[in-house]
Each structure stands twice: as C-alpha cells, then as structure tokens.
Design a protein around this motif. Structure first.
Motif, mmCIF file in Angstrom:
data_model
loop_
_atom_site.group_PDB
_atom_site.id
_atom_site.type_symbol
_atom_site.label_atom_id
_atom_site.label_comp_id
_atom_site.label_asym_id
_atom_site.label_seq_id
_atom_site.Cartn_x
_atom_site.Cartn_y
_atom_site.Cartn_z
ATOM 1 N N LEU A 70 -7.914 2.010 3.268
ATOM 2 C CA LEU A 70 -8.227 1.691 1.876
ATOM 3 C C LEU A 70 -9.667 2.077 1.549
ATOM 4 N N VAL B 205 -4.897 -2.123 7.317
ATOM 5 C CA VAL B 205 -5.021 -1.017 6.358
ATOM 6 C C VAL B 205 -6.409 -0.904 5.739
ATOM 7 N N ARG C 64 -3.958 0.289 -2.958
ATOM 8 C CA ARG C 64 -3.231 -0.978 -3.039
ATOM 9 C C ARG C 64 -2.434 -1.039 -4.329
ATOM 10 N N SER D 294 0.164 5.921 -0.200
ATOM 11 C CA SER D 294 -0.836 6.984 -0.249
ATOM 12 C C SER D 294 -0.972 7.502 -1.682
ATOM 13 N N ARG E 164 2.019 1.905 8.916
ATOM 14 C CA ARG E 164 0.803 2.435 8.299
ATOM 15 C C ARG E 164 0.772 3.958 8.354
ATOM 16 N N LEU F 18 -5.280 5.291 1.453
ATOM 17 C CA LEU F 18 -4.225 4.452 0.909
ATOM 18 C C LEU F 18 -4.762 3.751 -0.330
ATOM 19 N N VAL G 113 0.832 -1.197 0.000
ATOM 20 C CA VAL G 113 0.000 0.000 0.000
ATOM 21 C C VAL G 113 0.871 1.253 0.000
#
Length: 297
Positions: free
Chosen positions: A251, A247, A258, A168, A230, A256, A166
């Motif tokens: 998500l 996460v 993937r 940002s 994270r 965030l 992951v």
C-alpha cells in the motif's frame, strides 16, 4: 549426576515416540539423541524404551522415570537459562515462530537493535503460517493470532488485526470502486480455503459507526495461504481481504490500493505467546518485553 542433554533427549523421545522427531525438536541429529538416551540407560542400569523399527515404547521403568522427572525438567531448563550467562545477562538460543509477512516486515527489522542490546542471544526464527505447540515443539515464543490458550500459555496483545479489501491499480483500471463491502461481490475475488476446515473464509466488515455488512467475494482464485493471496492481488487477478500488516508495504508503494476504505473486519489481535513459567528464561522475557515496547511505540 545426569546431564540435562540426556534428560531432554529422553523426555522428548518419550513425548514423540521417535528419536528422529525428538532430534528435530532439539535441533540435534537422531544419532545424538539415541546416544544420549543410551548413555542415560547405561548410567541408570535400566532399559527405558522398547525399540522397534517404527516406534519407541516406554518400558515400565521408563514410564516411572518419565513421571518422576517430566514436571521438574521445564523448571530446571528455565533456571539454567536464566543464570547461564555472566551476571545474569540473557543468553541462549531464542526459538520463535512468526507469520511470514508480518514477521519479515514488522518483527525482523527489530532484530538489529535487539541483538545490539542482547548480544549473547542467538535467534532461531521460523517463518510459518501455522499455530505451533509452544511446549511440545520447544518454542520460546510465537507471534500471531488466534492461538488456543491452554493454562500453560500466556498471550500479550501487540496490535489489533484488521482485515481490509485491496486490489492492484491495474485490476481497478476501468472498474468502479464499490461504495460498501456488499459491492465487492461484483469484482473478482481472491479467497483462501482453510486447510483445517476445508471451507472458504468469509468476513463481516464494519465501519467506524458500528454498521456491519458481509463481504462475499466471488471465488475466482482460491489459495490456502495469505501471502499467496497478496501476490495474486499484486498480479492484478482480483480483490483480496487481508490483514493490514500483510499489505502495508505494498500500500505504501502504491502497488495495491485499499477498497471501501472506511470498512474493515476484526480478526482479533496480533499477540506474542509464551509458556507460563514460574522461572521464565531471561532470553524469553527480554524478547517479549522488547516486542511489546516496539509495538507500543
């Protein structure tokens, strides 16, 4: 006849060689533990410990007494816990160890329904990134992964633990998302160093077809805790490999994204652990069954 409190104080003090440590395990003050042990010695008419400023040492009589009761104390505790509430209703303090993020986002939301069903249970939950010793530390249950399964510990799987990549949206702006895990090496990595081994944890990722490839990240930011990884990813510092439950909220909010979405690393299973007992306390059985049913749904 001796009270259970006196016997528990003696056994835990003998295990840890300290009234202070025994008090921490029993959620009492050191003075209370010392008082309970002194009362036990007075009632038995023997000295159970040699006391020093640094450590407690069992006397010969103390060692003999501990050998005689230690194997029976757990069963006695379980029996009392199982029948202490009216009509056999589960009751008592439920001491559970939980990983911080998974515990807060996936397990804690189950608590209102659980307490509505079992109002006589008092949760005492510890959110911590470590593998506790359930028996020695007095935990009723623990949730996590990779615990050492001694003959006295039972594990019931809740869900697979998948590790995904992951980052940002801010970090990925202007960067090309790699087509496979090998391409992650071109990006800044947020990695974790194990406190136990001192090594950086690396993962091998796989896809649905069973192909495998290493995901070697550049060590741009090194921390020792998943929640810090994270947070670093949320700050736009790079790419992190983290478990899905850690996460998922970020998500879902779009905080965030993937990377290499067809790929994941298998970290085993997230399980609930508890001590194997002939008489499992009703409060522990209720919690284990509740969590397993929730994850199944």
């Amino acid at each position: 006849m001796e009270t259970l409190a006196n016997l528990e104080a003696f056994v835990r003090s003998a295990e840890h060689g300290s009234f202070s440590e025994a008090a921490r395990r029993l959620s009492l003050t050191p003075a209370a533990v010392s008082r309970n042990v002194a009362m036990l010695e007075r009632n038995l008419g023997v000295r159970l410990f040699h006391r020093s400023t640094r450590r407690l040492i069992l006397t010969e009589a103390g060692e003999t007494f501990r050998s005689g009761i230690a194997g029976n104390l757990e069963g006695l505790q379980a029996a009392i816990a199982g029948v202490s509430a009216k009509g056999g209703e589960p009751a008592g303090t439920l001491k559970v160890s939980l990983p911080p993020t998974l515990g807060a986002t996936q397990i804690l939301p189950l608590l209102p329904g659980f307490l509505a069903r079992y109002p006589r249970i008092k949760p005492e939950w510890y959110f911590e990134n470590r593998q506790v010793d359930l028996v020695a530390e007095g935990y009723d249950a623990a949730i996590g992964g990779g615990f050492d399964l001694s003959p006295s510990i039972v594990a019931r799987a809740l869900a697979p633990a998948h590790i995904i990549a992951v980052a940002s949206p801010t970090y990925m702006r202007g960067r090309v998302s790699p087509p496979d895990p090998a391409g992650l090496q071109a990006l800044d990595g947020i990695v974790m160093r194990s406190l136990q081994t001192g090594r950086i944890r690396h993962w091998t990722m796989r896809d649905a077809a069973g192909r495998e490839t290493g995901a070697l990240l550049q060590e741009k930011v090194v921390v020792n805790e998943p929640s810090a990884m994270r947070e670093a990813a949320l700050l736009g510092l790079g790419v992190a490999l983290l478990a899905v439950p850690d996460v998922l909220p970020a998500l879902d909010k779009g905080e965030l994204v993937r990377l290499v979405p067809r790929w994941y690393a298998d970290a085993g299973a997230i399980s609930v652990y508890f001590a194997s007992r002939a008489l499992l306390p009703a409060k522990t059985r209720a919690f284990v069954d509740w969590v397993i049913d929730a994850f199944r749904e």
